[in-house]
Design a protein around this motif. Structure first.
Motif, short mmCIF file in Angstrom:
data_model
loop_
_atom_site.label_atom_id
_atom_site.label_comp_id
_atom_site.label_asym_id
_atom_site.label_seq_id
_atom_site.Cartn_x
_atom_site.Cartn_y
_atom_site.Cartn_z
N ILE A 70 -7.84 -7.17 -5.98
CA ILE A 70 -7.85 -5.96 -5.18
C ILE A 70 -7.93 -6.36 -3.71
O ILE A 70 -8.77 -7.17 -3.33
N VAL A 71 -7.05 -5.82 -2.90
CA VAL A 71 -7.07 -6.11 -1.47
C VAL A 71 -7.38 -4.82 -0.71
O VAL A 71 -7.13 -3.72 -1.20
N TRP A 91 -6.62 9.83 -3.07
CA TRP A 91 -5.26 10.35 -3.17
C TRP A 91 -4.25 9.37 -2.58
O TRP A 91 -3.10 9.30 -3.05
N ILE A 92 -4.66 8.61 -1.58
CA ILE A 92 -3.78 7.56 -1.06
C ILE A 92 -3.56 6.49 -2.13
O ILE A 92 -2.44 5.99 -2.32
N GLN A 93 -4.64 6.16 -2.83
CA GLN A 93 -4.50 5.20 -3.92
C GLN A 93 -3.59 5.73 -5.03
O GLN A 93 -2.78 4.99 -5.59
N THR A 109 2.80 -5.70 -4.98
CA THR A 109 3.92 -6.54 -5.39
C THR A 109 5.05 -5.71 -5.98
O THR A 109 6.23 -5.93 -5.68
N SER A 110 4.69 -4.74 -6.82
CA SER A 110 5.69 -3.89 -7.45
C SER A 110 6.49 -3.11 -6.40
O SER A 110 7.72 -3.03 -6.47
N ILE A 111 5.79 -2.54 -5.42
CA ILE A 111 6.47 -1.78 -4.36
C ILE A 111 7.37 -2.69 -3.55
O ILE A 111 8.52 -2.35 -3.24
N ILE A 154 -6.66 -2.58 2.57
CA ILE A 154 -5.72 -2.32 3.66
C ILE A 154 -6.15 -1.05 4.37
O ILE A 154 -6.18 0.03 3.78
N ALA A 155 -6.49 -1.19 5.66
CA ALA A 155 -6.95 -0.05 6.47
C ALA A 155 -8.10 0.70 5.80
O ALA A 155 -8.15 1.92 5.78
N GLY A 156 -9.00 -0.08 5.19
CA GLY A 156 -10.17 0.51 4.56
C GLY A 156 -9.93 1.07 3.18
O GLY A 156 -10.83 1.65 2.58
N ILE A 157 -8.70 0.90 2.65
CA ILE A 157 -8.36 1.44 1.33
C ILE A 157 -8.12 0.27 0.38
O ILE A 157 -7.38 -0.66 0.70
N GLN A 158 -8.74 0.30 -0.78
CA GLN A 158 -8.57 -0.76 -1.76
C GLN A 158 -7.33 -0.49 -2.61
O GLN A 158 -7.18 0.58 -3.20
N VAL A 159 -6.45 -1.49 -2.64
CA VAL A 159 -5.19 -1.37 -3.36
C VAL A 159 -5.00 -2.61 -4.23
O VAL A 159 -5.31 -3.73 -3.80
#
Length: 296
Positions: free
Chosen positions: A129-130, A4-6, A143-145, A132-137
């Protein structure tokens, strides 16, 4: 929880693109009182500029830096050739003019370039894919954000601090009085369209990076959704355009994530139903509508 964070990151990324497009529409509406449905075709111009520059063997950095000024110039040319002659006519005439400009450009793209989609390869750096805090984004979403945040801050500073920004705010409040104070109407409106072209160009780059192609009708769906975002946020408020863009993106991403696969064909219809329900409860939009021509 991570998924859900993704989805939230995806909503912010898509919402940023919608917000930039909606701002381009809202700025022109605020100053000129025109809903420019040819705004989506400015995105297509950006896309084809990128395509031809990349096809010539030049780098993506140069292509982006060249495509956005071309889009700004196209927006200013559109205002000078199509909209300035009908500026003092009624609303129906200007609205029909915007549809006519859009139709002419789409036919030109189809006949002079190609009716088929043209591939624009997304840079490999944006497909990574990177974590961040254990979450793949996705790097593209990040970049868009980031680009959206920079553009929103820069636009806010321009409108509030620059001479032309203050002239646009004054013109939006009362164009007749502003002209009596020595502000040139043609200059203010030209800058307004240039700004809308800049926003369309940046949004187009972000949109094309996600879809990796351009076609004559590429801007049709995004500009329609941007218009919905403007209305949902509150017609006449720039902040409403931003809120509406993120709200619409959040609804779309939530439906993609939450609807069963067999309901996928009804996703857009359900999203529009939610928008209608919002307008039933809040007829003036989430932030309330401003006056017909007022920048806030």
């Amino acid at each position: 929880m991570d998924i859900w964070i993704q989805h939230g990151v995806n909503a912010l990324s898509l919402g940023g693109t919608y917000a930039l497009l909606a701002l381009g529409l809202a700025i022109v509406w605020s100053v000129v009182g025109l809903v420019n449905f040819a705004h989506g075709d400015l995105m297509t111009i950006t896309g084809y500029t990128l395509y031809f520059i990349l096809a010539a063997g030049l780098g993506i950095e140069f292509a982006v830096l060249a495509a956005i000024p071309v889009t700004i110039l196209a927006a200013m040319t559109m205002e000078r050739v199509a909209f300035r002659p009908v500026r003092n006519t009624n609303y129906s005439t200007t609205l029909l003019t915007s549809f006519a400009v859009s139709a002419i450009l789409q036919v030109a793209f189809q006949n002079l370039i190609s009716a088929r989609p043209q591939t624009i390869v997304t840079p490999s750096a944006l497909t990574r894919i990177v974590e961040i805090a254990g979450i793949q984004v996705g790097m593209l979403q990040i970049t868009s954000i980031g680009v959206t945040i920079v553009m929103l801050i820069a636009l806010s500073l321009f409108i509030r601090k620059s001479v032309y920004g203050m002239a646009m705010r004054a013109a939006a409040e009362n164009f007749s009085v502003t002209r009596l104070m020595g502000v040139r109407a043609n200059s203010v409106i030209a800058v307004t369209f240039a700004l809308s072209g800049l926003l369309a160009g940046v949004a187009a780059v972000l949109w094309i990076a996600q879809r990796s192609s351009v076609d004559p009708l590429m801007g049709s769906v995004p500009v329609l959704k941007a218009f919905i975002a403007v209305v949902v946020g509150g017609l006449g408020r720039l902040s409403g355009a931003v809120v509406g863009g993120f709200f619409l993106a959040a609804v779309e991403i939530a439906l993609r994530a939450g609807l069963p696969i067999e309901w996928a064909d009804y996703r857009d219809a359900i999203a529009l139903f939610i928008v209608i329900m919002v307008l039933v409860v809040r007829p003036d939009g989430l932030l309330g509508a401003g006056r017909q021509t007022v920048i806030r």
